[in-house]
Design an enzyme around this catalytic site. Sequence first.
Site, PDB file in Angstrom:
ATOM      1  N   CYS A  90       5.620 -30.842   2.488  1.00  0.00           N
ATOM      2  CA  CYS A  90       5.868 -30.505   3.901  1.00  0.00           C
ATOM      3  C   CYS A  90       5.039 -29.286   4.303  1.00  0.00           C
ATOM      4  CB  CYS A  90       7.363 -30.305   4.126  1.00  0.00           C
ATOM      5  SG  CYS A  90       7.843 -30.366   5.877  1.00  0.00           S
ATOM      6  N   HIS A 207      10.230 -35.041   1.392  1.00  0.00           N
ATOM      7  CA  HIS A 207      10.791 -34.077   0.447  1.00  0.00           C
ATOM      8  C   HIS A 207      11.402 -34.773  -0.776  1.00  0.00           C
ATOM      9  CE1 HIS A 207      10.759 -30.286   2.872  1.00  0.00           C
ATOM     10  NE2 HIS A 207      10.701 -31.147   3.873  1.00  0.00           N
ATOM     11  N   GLU A 209      12.300 -33.385  -3.533  1.00  0.00           N
ATOM     12  CA  GLU A 209      13.302 -32.514  -4.155  1.00  0.00           C
ATOM     13  C   GLU A 209      14.678 -32.691  -3.516  1.00  0.00           C
ATOM     14  OE1 GLU A 209      12.189 -30.113  -0.562  1.00  0.00           O
ATOM     15  OE2 GLU A 209      11.186 -31.517  -1.914  1.00  0.00           O
TER      16      GLU A 209
END
EC number: 6.3.5.3
Length: 242
Positions: A90, A207, A209
């Site tokens: 990002c 994302h 994660e």
Amino acid sequence: MASKIKFGVIVFPGSNCDYDTYYVLKEVFKQDVKFIWHKDSSVGDVDVVILPGGFSYGDYLRPGAIARFSPVMKDVINFANRGGKVIGICNGFQILVEAGLLPGALLRNSSLRFICKYIYVRVENKNTPFTCLCEEGEVLKLPIAHGDGNYYVDEDTLKRLIEDEQVVFRYCDKDGNITDEANPNGSVYNIAGIVNETGNILGMMPHPERCSESALGCTDGAKIFNSLIYSLALAEEFVMNK
């Protein structure tokens, strides 16, 4: 048994996914991980550098424009140019583009609105350290959260990215169809993630994660981290057995 992979997570003023990334690497994947402050002059002894999501320097001027000049970025660039693995997620992707480590630009979303939701991406190239445990054409469900994720390159650069298989992820629907409706931000060619020419630097807007453990309801992001850990472990084993 191969030793743990050493990860370094860069922390900029305004980073807000640094602890998420640290937690996932440390607690979910059981790897060595440390924070690297933006004013440090060196990334130190690491195998992978991650530039996390957030709003570095408040996105003043434009996202990533100021972070690109942080003291640590000089060594991030040196690390990358030596073949070190780098992931920009990002805002991290935006910083990599501003630093010249990846081509193109990240523009305002075509809707001119901040978008936070799950989307689907299709794996276009499984022959990278970041996707080696994925299948070609596999569809991953990943979250996005950005206002400037509209990836743009000129026609000649896009042609080169496609021919050199640098396009790694493209926005799609849940069945893997690449459509305008599945493109959340207007990115050219529905691009959600790319690698550099040598394949050691990945920039992606979604994302991973945030979707790497079952407690979060989705684990598709784990395939990206597991691919990287696996590829680096194989490389280490190869060196040890020479």
